[in-house]
Design a protein around this motif. Structure first.
Motif, PDB file in Angstrom:
ATOM      1  N   HIS A 193      -8.968 -12.458   0.035  1.00 23.74           N
ATOM      2  CA  HIS A 193     -10.130 -11.594   0.259  1.00 23.74           C
ATOM      3  C   HIS A 193     -11.432 -12.390   0.229  1.00 23.74           C
ATOM      4  CE1 HIS A 193      -9.621 -11.900  -4.083  1.00 23.74           C
ATOM      5  NE2 HIS A 193     -10.862 -11.519  -4.237  1.00 23.74           N
ATOM      6  N   LYS A 194     -11.466 -13.483  -0.510  1.00 27.01           N
ATOM      7  CA  LYS A 194     -12.662 -14.324  -0.518  1.00 27.01           C
ATOM      8  C   LYS A 194     -12.857 -15.005   0.834  1.00 27.01           C
ATOM      9  CE  LYS A 194     -12.436 -15.233  -5.507  1.00 27.01           C
ATOM     10  NZ  LYS A 194     -12.438 -16.265  -6.566  1.00 27.01           N
ATOM     11  N   THR A 195     -11.767 -15.449   1.433  1.00 29.09           N
ATOM     12  CA  THR A 195     -11.855 -16.073   2.760  1.00 29.09           C
ATOM     13  C   THR A 195     -12.402 -15.091   3.780  1.00 29.09           C
ATOM     14  OG1 THR A 195     -10.001 -17.543   2.235  1.00 29.09           O
ATOM     15  CG2 THR A 195     -10.528 -17.237   4.560  1.00 29.09           C
ATOM     16  N   GLN A 196     -11.935 -13.835   3.743  1.00 31.35           N
ATOM     17  CA  GLN A 196     -12.408 -12.867   4.732  1.00 31.35           C
ATOM     18  C   GLN A 196     -13.895 -12.606   4.580  1.00 31.35           C
ATOM     19  OE1 GLN A 196     -10.084  -9.359   3.949  1.00 31.35           O
ATOM     20  NE2 GLN A 196     -11.542  -8.551   2.490  1.00 31.35           N
ATOM     21  N   TRP A 197     -14.384 -12.492   3.336  1.00 34.53           N
ATOM     22  CA  TRP A 197     -15.818 -12.223   3.164  1.00 34.53           C
ATOM     23  C   TRP A 197     -16.658 -13.463   3.439  1.00 34.53           C
ATOM     24  CZ3 TRP A 197     -15.941  -7.531   3.910  1.00 34.53           C
ATOM     25  CH2 TRP A 197     -15.132  -6.613   3.250  1.00 34.53           C
ATOM     26  N   LEU A 198     -16.134 -14.642   3.125  1.00 35.35           N
ATOM     27  CA  LEU A 198     -16.853 -15.871   3.462  1.00 35.35           C
ATOM     28  C   LEU A 198     -17.031 -15.995   4.971  1.00 35.35           C
ATOM     29  CD1 LEU A 198     -18.092 -18.566   2.495  1.00 35.35           C
ATOM     30  CD2 LEU A 198     -15.788 -19.559   2.638  1.00 35.35           C
ATOM     31  N   SER A 199     -16.097 -15.426   5.730  1.00 35.25           N
ATOM     32  CA  SER A 199     -16.187 -15.526   7.193  1.00 35.25           C
ATOM     33  C   SER A 199     -17.472 -14.914   7.735  1.00 35.25           C
ATOM     34  CB  SER A 199     -14.975 -14.843   7.834  1.00 35.25           C
ATOM     35  OG  SER A 199     -15.056 -13.431   7.733  1.00 35.25           O
ATOM     36  N   LEU A 200     -18.034 -13.945   7.031  1.00 33.74           N
ATOM     37  CA  LEU A 200     -19.257 -13.296   7.497  1.00 33.74           C
ATOM     38  C   LEU A 200     -20.474 -14.212   7.409  1.00 33.74           C
ATOM     39  CD1 LEU A 200     -18.802  -9.765   5.892  1.00 33.74           C
ATOM     40  CD2 LEU A 200     -18.445 -10.406   8.284  1.00 33.74           C
ATOM     41  N   ARG A 291      -0.010   6.256  21.117  1.00 30.23           N
ATOM     42  CA  ARG A 291      -1.402   6.655  20.895  1.00 30.23           C
ATOM     43  C   ARG A 291      -1.863   6.335  19.480  1.00 30.23           C
ATOM     44  NH1 ARG A 291      -1.389  12.852  22.311  1.00 30.23           N
ATOM     45  NH2 ARG A 291      -3.566  12.602  21.661  1.00 30.23           N
ATOM     46  N   SER A 292      -0.903   6.230  18.547  1.00 31.72           N
ATOM     47  CA  SER A 292      -1.235   6.022  17.136  1.00 31.72           C
ATOM     48  C   SER A 292      -0.573   4.754  16.621  1.00 31.72           C
ATOM     49  CB  SER A 292      -0.792   7.221  16.294  1.00 31.72           C
ATOM     50  OG  SER A 292      -1.422   8.408  16.744  1.00 31.72           O
ATOM     51  N   LEU A 293      -1.208   4.139  15.629  1.00 26.76           N
ATOM     52  CA  LEU A 293      -0.741   2.872  15.072  1.00 26.76           C
ATOM     53  C   LEU A 293      -0.760   2.950  13.553  1.00 26.76           C
ATOM     54  CD1 LEU A 293      -0.098  -0.241  15.343  1.00 26.76           C
ATOM     55  CD2 LEU A 293      -2.583  -0.591  15.292  1.00 26.76           C
ATOM     56  N   CYS A 294       0.300   2.454  12.924  1.00 24.06           N
ATOM     57  CA  CYS A 294       0.368   2.342  11.470  1.00 24.06           C
ATOM     58  C   CYS A 294       0.499   0.864  11.101  1.00 24.06           C
ATOM     59  CB  CYS A 294       1.570   3.114  10.914  1.00 24.06           C
ATOM     60  SG  CYS A 294       1.471   4.891  11.159  1.00 24.06           S
ATOM     61  N   LEU A 295      -0.251   0.441  10.084  1.00 19.65           N
ATOM     62  CA  LEU A 295      -0.302  -0.963   9.682  1.00 19.65           C
ATOM     63  C   LEU A 295       0.077  -1.110   8.219  1.00 19.65           C
ATOM     64  CD1 LEU A 295      -3.744  -1.893  11.306  1.00 19.65           C
ATOM     65  CD2 LEU A 295      -1.466  -2.391  12.249  1.00 19.65           C
ATOM     66  N   ALA A 296       0.882  -2.132   7.923  1.00 14.13           N
ATOM     67  CA  ALA A 296       1.209  -2.482   6.540  1.00 14.13           C
ATOM     68  C   ALA A 296       1.546  -3.960   6.499  1.00 14.13           C
ATOM     69  CB  ALA A 296       2.369  -1.632   6.016  1.00 14.13           C
ATOM     70  N   GLY A 297       1.782  -4.468   5.288  1.00 12.72           N
ATOM     71  CA  GLY A 297       1.976  -5.894   5.092  1.00 12.72           C
ATOM     72  C   GLY A 297       0.696  -6.515   4.580  1.00 12.72           C
ATOM     73  N   GLY A 298       0.831  -7.586   3.807  1.00 10.61           N
ATOM     74  CA  GLY A 298      -0.318  -8.172   3.123  1.00 10.61           C
ATOM     75  C   GLY A 298      -1.457  -8.578   4.027  1.00 10.61           C
ATOM     76  N   LEU A 299      -1.188  -8.938   5.288  1.00  7.22           N
ATOM     77  CA  LEU A 299      -2.264  -9.340   6.186  1.00  7.22           C
ATOM     78  C   LEU A 299      -3.264  -8.221   6.396  1.00  7.22           C
ATOM     79  CD1 LEU A 299      -3.198 -11.746   7.967  1.00  7.22           C
ATOM     80  CD2 LEU A 299      -2.024 -10.642   9.874  1.00  7.22           C
ATOM     81  N   PHE A 300      -2.810  -6.969   6.312  1.00  9.90           N
ATOM     82  CA  PHE A 300      -3.689  -5.839   6.608  1.00  9.90           C
ATOM     83  C   PHE A 300      -4.405  -5.302   5.369  1.00  9.90           C
ATOM     84  CE2 PHE A 300      -0.524  -5.722  10.100  1.00  9.90           C
ATOM     85  CZ  PHE A 300      -1.414  -6.053  11.124  1.00  9.90           C
ATOM     86  N   LEU A 301      -4.419  -6.089   4.287  1.00 11.81           N
ATOM     87  CA  LEU A 301      -5.357  -5.817   3.201  1.00 11.81           C
ATOM     88  C   LEU A 301      -6.767  -6.256   3.590  1.00 11.81           C
ATOM     89  CD1 LEU A 301      -3.243  -6.902   0.106  1.00 11.81           C
ATOM     90  CD2 LEU A 301      -4.053  -4.599   0.619  1.00 11.81           C
ATOM     91  N   ASN A 302      -6.915  -6.814   4.761  1.00 11.29           N
ATOM     92  CA  ASN A 302      -8.174  -7.338   5.287  1.00 11.29           C
ATOM     93  C   ASN A 302      -8.914  -6.234   6.038  1.00 11.29           C
ATOM     94  OD1 ASN A 302     -10.087  -8.642   6.996  1.00 11.29           O
ATOM     95  ND2 ASN A 302      -8.900 -10.532   6.950  1.00 11.29           N
ATOM     96  N   PRO A 303      -9.952  -5.621   5.444  1.00 11.87           N
ATOM     97  CA  PRO A 303     -10.620  -4.497   6.124  1.00 11.87           C
ATOM     98  C   PRO A 303     -11.385  -4.913   7.371  1.00 11.87           C
ATOM     99  CG  PRO A 303     -11.753  -5.044   4.088  1.00 11.87           C
ATOM    100  CD  PRO A 303     -10.499  -5.850   4.100  1.00 11.87           C
ATOM    101  N   LEU A 304     -11.840  -6.165   7.433  1.00 11.70           N
ATOM    102  CA  LEU A 304     -12.487  -6.632   8.657  1.00 11.70           C
ATOM    103  C   LEU A 304     -11.491  -6.645   9.813  1.00 11.70           C
ATOM    104  CD1 LEU A 304     -14.502  -9.654   7.186  1.00 11.70           C
ATOM    105  CD2 LEU A 304     -15.450  -7.462   7.930  1.00 11.70           C
ATOM    106  N   LEU A 305     -10.269  -7.046   9.523  1.00 15.11           N
ATOM    107  CA  LEU A 305      -9.226  -7.077  10.541  1.00 15.11           C
ATOM    108  C   LEU A 305      -8.849  -5.667  10.977  1.00 15.11           C
ATOM    109  CD1 LEU A 305      -7.319  -8.887  12.148  1.00 15.11           C
ATOM    110  CD2 LEU A 305      -5.753  -8.858  10.195  1.00 15.11           C
ATOM    111  N   VAL A 306      -8.713  -4.758  10.021  1.00 17.41           N
ATOM    112  CA  VAL A 306      -8.385  -3.366  10.361  1.00 17.41           C
ATOM    113  C   VAL A 306      -9.482  -2.758  11.228  1.00 17.41           C
ATOM    114  CG1 VAL A 306      -7.996  -1.056   9.419  1.00 17.41           C
ATOM    115  CG2 VAL A 306      -6.948  -3.047   8.316  1.00 17.41           C
ATOM    116  N   ALA A 307     -10.746  -3.017  10.881  1.00 21.04           N
ATOM    117  CA  ALA A 307     -11.858  -2.469  11.670  1.00 21.04           C
ATOM    118  C   ALA A 307     -11.849  -3.031  13.090  1.00 21.04           C
ATOM    119  CB  ALA A 307     -13.183  -2.783  10.987  1.00 21.04           C
ATOM    120  N   ALA A 308     -11.549  -4.326  13.229  1.00 20.58           N
ATOM    121  CA  ALA A 308     -11.486  -4.927  14.558  1.00 20.58           C
ATOM    122  C   ALA A 308     -10.378  -4.289  15.389  1.00 20.58           C
ATOM    123  CB  ALA A 308     -11.273  -6.433  14.438  1.00 20.58           C
TER     124      ALA A 308
END
Length: 563
Positions: A193-200, A291-308
């Motif tokens: 999670h630190k890497t994802q926020w540092l990306s900003l 039409r709909s998508l469900c996401l799971a797995g540790g990679l999708f704890l990244n809210p920036l990725l989910v928003a994208a």
């Protein structure tokens, strides 16, 4: 029963209880049988092991061993592997897992207690699909190497989940993300999670290289390029010298990397992941007409990725499991048995996950008296809320301990540290005196659902803090009066959207606090000491309160203040 072990209990009414072992044992590194979590689940339901019809375990060790053995024996694009070492290691792990299964079966109380061992990624997928409001959906699970593979693609319809594709190890975006996290000086498998926020804070100057490294074909599944990877001792993968050269690091990776370079590497990796996944998921959407998508797995704890993905993959609806990491697989395993083995119908979509321990005022008072704490009593919720509003408007940091503990990694208003975003030096006070976090990490704002549309655009995933909101003109104007870091690049906002039906007390606090403030918002961050899980018990709360710079603790109807 691997890392991040957890227990969940379901019945006719849905999820009865769920809790992470680490929250009860007060450590972030937990493996094996979640004994304390199992005990809590049974205790909360008022039952014993003999009342449990099935035990579902989110791992299939035999299948995992076969997948990894097949891969190591037949696919070696990254250099030779030590097959003897691997087989010994795999059999050792398998023996321990099977022994764990035997122990759990004994605990289950005889012939009435069946044990089901279920594929890890299928459990991830089930945790997202069965929790979602969708009757039909494409389901994608991505993590590092759950049960010997990196990902799963399935189609959900009603109570059925059908696998349609798989991502083999080592082609794992999550593995790359963890290794880059380590390269940047953080802890892999802990600080992603630190890497994802540092990306900003950086520019994606190396995004093209990361795309080259992890994308096999356009709009295809992730596929790692062997030129940038090598095998180390025990057949584990590592980056090659060519990788370090391409991201501008001379010499060994242990050498210091400047702050701007770290931010640029993080931004490049984040951008590449978003580009790859949006293209791949859009192709899957077109192929399967979903039409709909469900996401799971540790990679999708990244809210920036989910928003994208929400904005770039073309789906009408997206649901991200709040406990997207290994924690959520316990839910998925239980739901799979419930629907697939027992033939039970689906119930309502996932509510707010307040499935942990809850404590009465009498239990809280016993702890406060035992600690010889000075407190005062509020004889109604209205008086308690009035005290909280007074403290918050006075610039105080309030530890808020109410109701049942949240399941999953995020605080959702029951185990929270709250502050007014308009208080002087609010971010500095939270960081310096309580959280001890890096300055680049943003804090979340909580807002009532009815008021959200005035200031922000946010999907339904905002209920669980699994995505990002976007500020509209009114929102940007409102947040321009706050310290830097609440309004993020691209007008993004870390936002917790609170429904009155999810958490009526917290929802009312937000509305009451907003009556004499520029907006109906509070800073909401997790109530815990640095390096510890969220607090769960009253004793956890008292200890964290006295060992931090929080100004007040409101636990149940008791109020404590530091003078």
């Amino acid at each position: 029963m691997g890392h991040d072990s957890v227990a969940a209990l379901i019945g006719d009414s849905g999820v009865v209880a769920a809790i992470e072992e680490g929250k009860l044992t007060r450590t972030r590194s937990v493996e094996g049988i979640p004994r304390a979590a199992i005990h809590f689940c049974l205790e909360r339901a008022g039952i014993s092991w003999r009342d449990v019809s099935h035990v579902a375990i989110a791992s299939d060790p035999m299948r995992a061993w076969r997948r990894q053995a097949w891969y190591r024996a037949r696919v070696a694009p990254f250099g030779p592997a030590s097959s003897g070492y691997f087989l010994n290691k795999a059999f050792g792990e398998l023996g321990r897992e099977l022994n764990n299964l035997r122990i759990v079966k004994q605990m289950a109380g005889g012939p009435s207690g069946r044990v089901e061992s279920i594929d890890h990624h299928l459990c991830h997928a089930a945790s997202a699909f069965y929790a979602s409001p969708f009757d039909q959906a494409l389901i994608v699970s991505l993590d590092e190497r759950g049960d010997g593979r990196a990902g799963f693609v399935g189609l959900g319809e009603g109570v059925r989940i059908r696998e349609v594709a798989s991502v083999a190890i080592p082609h794992s975006l999550a593995w790359v993300y963890s290794q880059v996290t380590k390269l940047l000086g953080f802890r892999s498998h802990v600080d992603e999670h630190k890497t994802q926020w540092l990306s900003l804070a950086g520019e994606p100057v190396f995004a093209d290289f990361f795309l080259e490294m992890v994308r096999g074909i356009a709009a295809g599944a992730p596929r790692l390029d062997a030129r940038y990877l090598r095998r180390e001792f025990a057949a584990e993968l590592a980056f090659t010298g060519e990788f370090y050269r391409r991201v501008g690091i001379a010499g060994e990776p242990e050498l210091h990397i400047g702050d701007s370079a770290r931010a640029n590497i993080a931004a490049s990796l984040q951008k590449a992941c978003e580009t790859i996944l949006c293209g791949w998921l859009a192709a899957l959407r077109s192929k399967f007409q979903s039409r709909s998508l469900c996401l799971a797995g540790g990679l999708f704890l990244n809210p920036l990725l989910v928003a994208a993905i929400e904005g770039g993959a073309g789906f009408e609806n997206v649901f991200a499991q709040p406990a997207a990491g290994n924690e959520g697989t316990a839910l998925g395993a239980a739901w799979l048995v419930w629907h697939r083995e027992l033939g039970r119908a689906r119930v309502a979509p996932m509510p707010a996950p307040y499935w942990g321990p809850v404590y009465s005022n009498a239990e809280i008072k016993t702890v406060l008296d035992n600690c010889k704490a000075t407190y005062r009593w509020c004889d109604s919720d209205e008086r308690k809320l009035a005290v909280a509003v007074r403290l918050l408007q006075g610039g105080k940091i309030v530890a808020w301990f109410q109701g049942a503990a949240e399941f999953g990694p995020r605080s959702l208003g029951n185990r929270s540290l709250l502050a007014s975003p308009w208080a002087p030096y609010v971010k500095e006070n939270l960081n310096d005196y309580v959280k001890h976090r890096e300055s680049f990490r943003p804090f979340a704002l909580a807002i009532p659902e009815e008021r959200c549309v005035e200031y922000f655009h946010c999907s339904a995933n905002g209920r669980f803090l699994t995505t990002m909101a976007t500020a509209n003109d009114k929102g940007r104007k409102l947040l321009s009066g706050l310290p830097p870091g609440f309004l993020l690049p691209g007008n993004l906002v870390r936002l917790h959207v609170v429904r009155s039906t999810d958490n009526p007390l917290f929802w009312k606090l937000l509305n009451d606090a907003g009556q004499n403030a520029p907006g109906p918002m509070l800073v909401n961050t997790s109530f815990n000491l640095f390096g510890e899980p969220l607090v769960v018990t009253p004793r956890d709360a008292v200890r964290s309160y006295f060992c931090s710079g929080a100004d007040a603790l409101i636990a149940g109807n008791f109020v404590m203040e530091k003078r």
